[in-house]
Design a protein around this motif. Structure first.
Motif, PDB file in Angstrom:
ATOM      1  N   THR A 165      32.665  32.313  45.833  1.00 58.84           N
ATOM      2  CA  THR A 165      33.557  31.223  45.438  1.00 58.84           C
ATOM      3  C   THR A 165      34.944  31.812  45.235  1.00 58.84           C
ATOM      4  O   THR A 165      35.146  32.663  44.369  1.00 58.84           O
ATOM      5  N   PHE A 166      35.904  31.387  46.051  1.00 63.47           N
ATOM      6  CA  PHE A 166      37.287  31.839  45.896  1.00 63.47           C
ATOM      7  C   PHE A 166      38.054  30.875  44.990  1.00 63.47           C
ATOM      8  O   PHE A 166      37.644  29.735  44.769  1.00 63.47           O
ATOM      9  N   GLN A 167      39.197  31.363  44.495  1.00 63.21           N
ATOM     10  CA  GLN A 167      40.086  30.492  43.712  1.00 63.21           C
ATOM     11  C   GLN A 167      40.541  29.308  44.555  1.00 63.21           C
ATOM     12  O   GLN A 167      40.634  28.187  44.066  1.00 63.21           O
ATOM     13  N   ASP A 168      40.860  29.582  45.811  1.00 65.35           N
ATOM     14  CA  ASP A 168      41.312  28.531  46.728  1.00 65.35           C
ATOM     15  C   ASP A 168      40.117  28.052  47.537  1.00 65.35           C
ATOM     16  O   ASP A 168      39.551  28.805  48.318  1.00 65.35           O
ATOM     17  N   PHE A 169      39.739  26.824  47.326  1.00 63.77           N
ATOM     18  CA  PHE A 169      38.576  26.274  48.016  1.00 63.77           C
ATOM     19  C   PHE A 169      38.915  24.862  48.472  1.00 63.77           C
ATOM     20  O   PHE A 169      39.901  24.268  48.037  1.00 63.77           O
ATOM     21  N   ALA A 185      32.444  23.468  43.823  1.00 58.96           N
ATOM     22  CA  ALA A 185      32.640  24.634  44.692  1.00 58.96           C
ATOM     23  C   ALA A 185      31.765  25.804  44.240  1.00 58.96           C
ATOM     24  O   ALA A 185      31.175  26.513  45.064  1.00 58.96           O
ATOM     25  N   VAL A 186      31.652  25.995  42.930  1.00 57.69           N
ATOM     26  CA  VAL A 186      30.821  27.074  42.388  1.00 57.69           C
ATOM     27  C   VAL A 186      29.347  26.848  42.730  1.00 57.69           C
ATOM     28  O   VAL A 186      28.596  27.796  42.977  1.00 57.69           O
ATOM     29  N   ALA A 187      28.925  25.580  42.792  1.00 60.15           N
ATOM     30  CA  ALA A 187      27.533  25.260  43.130  1.00 60.15           C
ATOM     31  C   ALA A 187      27.147  25.821  44.499  1.00 60.15           C
ATOM     32  O   ALA A 187      25.978  26.155  44.736  1.00 60.15           O
ATOM     33  N   ARG A 188      28.101  25.937  45.414  1.00 61.92           N
ATOM     34  CA  ARG A 188      27.818  26.509  46.742  1.00 61.92           C
ATOM     35  C   ARG A 188      27.310  27.939  46.623  1.00 61.92           C
ATOM     36  O   ARG A 188      26.403  28.352  47.349  1.00 61.92           O
ATOM     37  N   THR A 189      27.914  28.695  45.714  1.00 55.31           N
ATOM     38  CA  THR A 189      27.516  30.097  45.553  1.00 55.31           C
ATOM     39  C   THR A 189      26.144  30.201  44.904  1.00 55.31           C
ATOM     40  O   THR A 189      25.350  31.074  45.247  1.00 55.31           O
ATOM     41  N   PHE A 190      25.857  29.309  43.976  1.00 51.88           N
ATOM     42  CA  PHE A 190      24.513  29.281  43.390  1.00 51.88           C
ATOM     43  C   PHE A 190      23.470  28.912  44.451  1.00 51.88           C
ATOM     44  O   PHE A 190      22.356  29.425  44.451  1.00 51.88           O
ATOM     45  N   ALA A 191      23.838  28.017  45.372  1.00 52.90           N
ATOM     46  CA  ALA A 191      22.875  27.510  46.355  1.00 52.90           C
ATOM     47  C   ALA A 191      22.562  28.527  47.444  1.00 52.90           C
ATOM     48  O   ALA A 191      21.420  28.619  47.908  1.00 52.90           O
ATOM     49  N   ILE A 248      29.634  36.537  44.505  1.00 55.72           N
ATOM     50  CA  ILE A 248      30.989  36.813  44.047  1.00 55.72           C
ATOM     51  C   ILE A 248      31.627  35.523  43.537  1.00 55.72           C
ATOM     52  O   ILE A 248      31.614  34.504  44.222  1.00 55.72           O
ATOM     53  N   PHE A 249      32.200  35.588  42.334  1.00 57.13           N
ATOM     54  CA  PHE A 249      32.890  34.439  41.742  1.00 57.13           C
ATOM     55  C   PHE A 249      34.312  34.867  41.401  1.00 57.13           C
ATOM     56  O   PHE A 249      34.521  35.732  40.549  1.00 57.13           O
ATOM     57  N   ASP A 250      35.302  34.269  42.079  1.00 54.36           N
ATOM     58  CA  ASP A 250      36.709  34.596  41.859  1.00 54.36           C
ATOM     59  C   ASP A 250      37.331  33.529  40.970  1.00 54.36           C
ATOM     60  O   ASP A 250      37.612  32.415  41.419  1.00 54.36           O
ATOM     61  N   GLU A 251      37.528  33.862  39.706  1.00 51.34           N
ATOM     62  CA  GLU A 251      38.083  32.925  38.715  1.00 51.34           C
ATOM     63  C   GLU A 251      37.346  31.586  38.766  1.00 51.34           C
ATOM     64  O   GLU A 251      37.966  30.528  38.976  1.00 51.34           O
ATOM     65  N   PRO A 252      36.031  31.577  38.553  1.00 50.37           N
ATOM     66  CA  PRO A 252      35.267  30.336  38.698  1.00 50.37           C
ATOM     67  C   PRO A 252      35.509  29.313  37.593  1.00 50.37           C
ATOM     68  O   PRO A 252      35.078  28.171  37.714  1.00 50.37           O
ATOM     69  N   MET A 291      29.531  40.116  41.248  1.00 53.63           N
ATOM     70  CA  MET A 291      30.904  40.514  40.928  1.00 53.63           C
ATOM     71  C   MET A 291      31.696  39.267  40.594  1.00 53.63           C
ATOM     72  O   MET A 291      31.585  38.270  41.299  1.00 53.63           O
ATOM     73  N   PHE A 292      32.447  39.307  39.505  1.00 56.80           N
ATOM     74  CA  PHE A 292      33.332  38.171  39.252  1.00 56.80           C
ATOM     75  C   PHE A 292      34.652  38.610  38.652  1.00 56.80           C
ATOM     76  O   PHE A 292      34.769  39.674  38.053  1.00 56.80           O
ATOM     77  N   ILE A 293      35.636  37.778  38.917  1.00 59.04           N
ATOM     78  CA  ILE A 293      36.974  37.948  38.359  1.00 59.04           C
ATOM     79  C   ILE A 293      37.149  36.892  37.286  1.00 59.04           C
ATOM     80  O   ILE A 293      36.805  35.732  37.487  1.00 59.04           O
ATOM     81  N   SER A 294      37.657  37.301  36.151  1.00 64.41           N
ATOM     82  CA  SER A 294      37.931  36.322  35.103  1.00 64.41           C
ATOM     83  C   SER A 294      39.183  36.726  34.342  1.00 64.41           C
ATOM     84  O   SER A 294      39.391  37.906  34.053  1.00 64.41           O
ATOM     85  N   HIS A 295      40.018  35.725  34.053  1.00 62.16           N
ATOM     86  CA  HIS A 295      41.218  36.009  33.273  1.00 62.16           C
ATOM     87  C   HIS A 295      40.922  35.938  31.773  1.00 62.16           C
ATOM     88  O   HIS A 295      41.727  36.374  30.969  1.00 62.16           O
ATOM     89  N   ARG A 296      39.762  35.368  31.417  1.00 63.75           N
ATOM     90  CA  ARG A 296      39.364  35.284  30.006  1.00 63.75           C
ATOM     91  C   ARG A 296      38.338  36.364  29.726  1.00 63.75           C
ATOM     92  O   ARG A 296      37.196  36.306  30.188  1.00 63.75           O
ATOM     93  N   LEU A 297      38.722  37.366  28.952  1.00 64.09           N
ATOM     94  CA  LEU A 297      37.863  38.534  28.758  1.00 64.09           C
ATOM     95  C   LEU A 297      36.628  38.241  27.920  1.00 64.09           C
ATOM     96  O   LEU A 297      35.664  39.000  27.954  1.00 64.09           O
ATOM     97  N   SER A 298      36.629  37.139  27.184  1.00 66.79           N
ATOM     98  CA  SER A 298      35.438  36.789  26.405  1.00 66.79           C
ATOM     99  C   SER A 298      34.233  36.562  27.304  1.00 66.79           C
ATOM    100  O   SER A 298      33.083  36.697  26.873  1.00 66.79           O
ATOM    101  N   SER A 299      34.478  36.257  28.580  1.00 67.94           N
ATOM    102  CA  SER A 299      33.383  35.951  29.503  1.00 67.94           C
ATOM    103  C   SER A 299      32.783  37.204  30.141  1.00 67.94           C
ATOM    104  O   SER A 299      31.766  37.118  30.825  1.00 67.94           O
ATOM    105  N   VAL A 300      33.389  38.375  29.937  1.00 69.16           N
ATOM    106  CA  VAL A 300      32.885  39.585  30.594  1.00 69.16           C
ATOM    107  C   VAL A 300      32.145  40.513  29.628  1.00 69.16           C
ATOM    108  O   VAL A 300      31.724  41.603  30.022  1.00 69.16           O
ATOM    109  N   LYS A 301      31.957  40.082  28.404  1.00 67.12           N
ATOM    110  CA  LYS A 301      31.388  40.957  27.376  1.00 67.12           C
ATOM    111  C   LYS A 301      29.996  41.472  27.726  1.00 67.12           C
ATOM    112  O   LYS A 301      29.618  42.575  27.343  1.00 67.12           O
ATOM    113  N   ASN A 302      29.211  40.677  28.461  1.00 64.04           N
ATOM    114  CA  ASN A 302      27.830  41.059  28.743  1.00 64.04           C
ATOM    115  C   ASN A 302      27.640  41.693  30.125  1.00 64.04           C
ATOM    116  O   ASN A 302      26.509  41.862  30.577  1.00 64.04           O
ATOM    117  N   CYS A 303      28.739  42.037  30.782  1.00 63.14           N
ATOM    118  CA  CYS A 303      28.635  42.676  32.101  1.00 63.14           C
ATOM    119  C   CYS A 303      28.149  44.119  31.959  1.00 63.14           C
ATOM    120  O   CYS A 303      28.368  44.777  30.935  1.00 63.14           O
TER     121      CYS A 303
END
Length: 256
Positions: free
Chosen positions: A82-86, A154-160, A167-171, A197-209
Motif C-alpha cells: 500500500t503506497f501513500q499515493d493510491f 486501499a489498505v484492504a488490498r494489501t491484507f487481501a 509493505i504499508f507506506d504511511e497506511p 515493513m511499514f513506514i509511519s510518521h507516528r512513532l507510537s505505532s512502531v513500539k512493537n516492531c
C-alpha cells in the motif's frame, strides 16, 4: 522468503543523492519500521525494493541474490504493497480490493480484509455492500468515501493479497488516533505469519516492531527495538518524546 538485504545502496534523483550507502537486512517473519522526518528517503527505499528504481550503486539482495536477476513481474508479485499515493477505481468495492486476482471464497477474503482495515462497517451501509460501485466516474450513483475510509479501502488490498512480504507506506496518514491504533493492531496480527515493513510518521505505532530503522537525509542513523532506541536517547528518542508530549497536550486540551 528468507531474507532481503540492502548492501551499501545509494540512489540519486537527477544530481541529488537521496539514499546514501544504506545497509540493512530483513529476515523472515520480522516486522520492521522505517521512520524519520519528511525527505528522509523512506518511500524511496520501498520503490528501490520493488525495483521501481534501480540503485545508483550497491546491491539489493532477495534470498542472497541480486534482485535484478529475477523476472521483474514475478519478483514484484512476491510483495503486497500500500503506497501513500493510491487510486480508487470506478469498480465495485470487491473489485477494488481484489485488483484482478482470483481467490477461492472471494467474498470471504474481501470481507475479512475490509474488517482488518477497519472499513467493513461503513461498506455494509452502502446500497449493495461489497458490490457497490465506487466513485461517480462511470456511475452517478457510485459511492464516495471520506479520505480516511478511502485509505482503509486501499489498505484492504494489501491484507487481501497472498504474499509473504507485506509493505504499508504511511497506511494511517488520514486516520484519527483511535482508527490508527486499531489498524496497526491488525497489521501486527498479520505480521505473525508474514514479513512486514511499514513506514509511519507516528512513532507510537512502531513500539512493537522487531526492528526500527531511523533515517535522516537518506542515511541510516539509528536502528534497534523501540526500547533500545529510547535508551540511546538519540534522534528517535527525541522525536518520540516530542510526539508523546503533543498527544498529551491535545488530550489535556480536549479534557479541559
Amino acid at each position: 522468503f528468507k531474507s532481503l538485504e540492502f548492501r551499501d545502496v545509494s540512489f540519486s534523483y537527477k544530481d541529488e543523492e537521496t539514499i546514501k550507502h544504506l545497509s540493512f537486512k530483513i529476515k523472515k517473519d520480522e516486522i520492521v519500521a522505517l521512520v524519520g522526518h519528511n525527505g528522509a528517503g523512506k518511500t524511496t527505499i520501498i520503490k528501490l525494493l520493488l525495483r521501481l528504481y534501480d540503485p545508483s550503486s550497491g546491491t539489493i539482495l532477495y534470498n542472497g541474490r541480486d534482485i535484478r536477476e529475477y523476472n521483474l513481474h514475478a519478483y514484484r508479485e512476491l510483495f503486497a504493497t500500500t503506497f501513500q499515493d493510491f487510486a480508487i477505481f470506478g469498480l465495485t468495492v470487491k473489485e477494488n480490493v481484489l485488483m484482478g486476482r482470483e481467490y477461492e471464497n472471494e467474498d470471504e477474503v474481501v470481507r475479512k480484509s475490509l474488517k482488518m482495515s477497519g472499513v467493513y462497517d461503513k461498506i455494509m451501509t452502502l446500497p449493495s455492500g461489497i458490490e457497490t460501485i465506487m466513485t461517480k466516474e462511470f456511475d452517478e450513483d457510485g459511492a464516495v468515501l471520506s479520505g480516511g475510509e478511502t485509505q482503509k479501502l486501499a489498505v484492504a488490498r494489501t491484507f487481501a493479497k497472498e504474499a509473504e512480504f507485506k509493505i504499508f507506506d504511511e497506511p494511517s496518514s488520514a486516520l484519527d488516533p483511535i482508527a490508527e491504533y486499531d489498524l496497526f493492531k491488525n497489521i501486527m496480527k498479520e505480521g505473525r505469519n508474514h514479513t512486514m515493513m511499514f513506514i509511519s510518521h507516528r512513532l507510537s505505532s512502531v513500539k512493537n516492531c522487531d526492528r526500527v530503522y531511523m533515517l535522516e537525509k537518506g542515511t541510516l542513523i539509528e536502528s534497534g527495538t523501540h526500547e533500545e532506541l529510547m535508551k540511546q536517547n538519540g534522534s528517535y528518542a527525541k522525536m518520540y518524546t516530542r510526539q508523546a508530549m503533543n498527544y498529551l497536550a491535545i488530550e489535556e486540551g480536549e479534557v479541559g
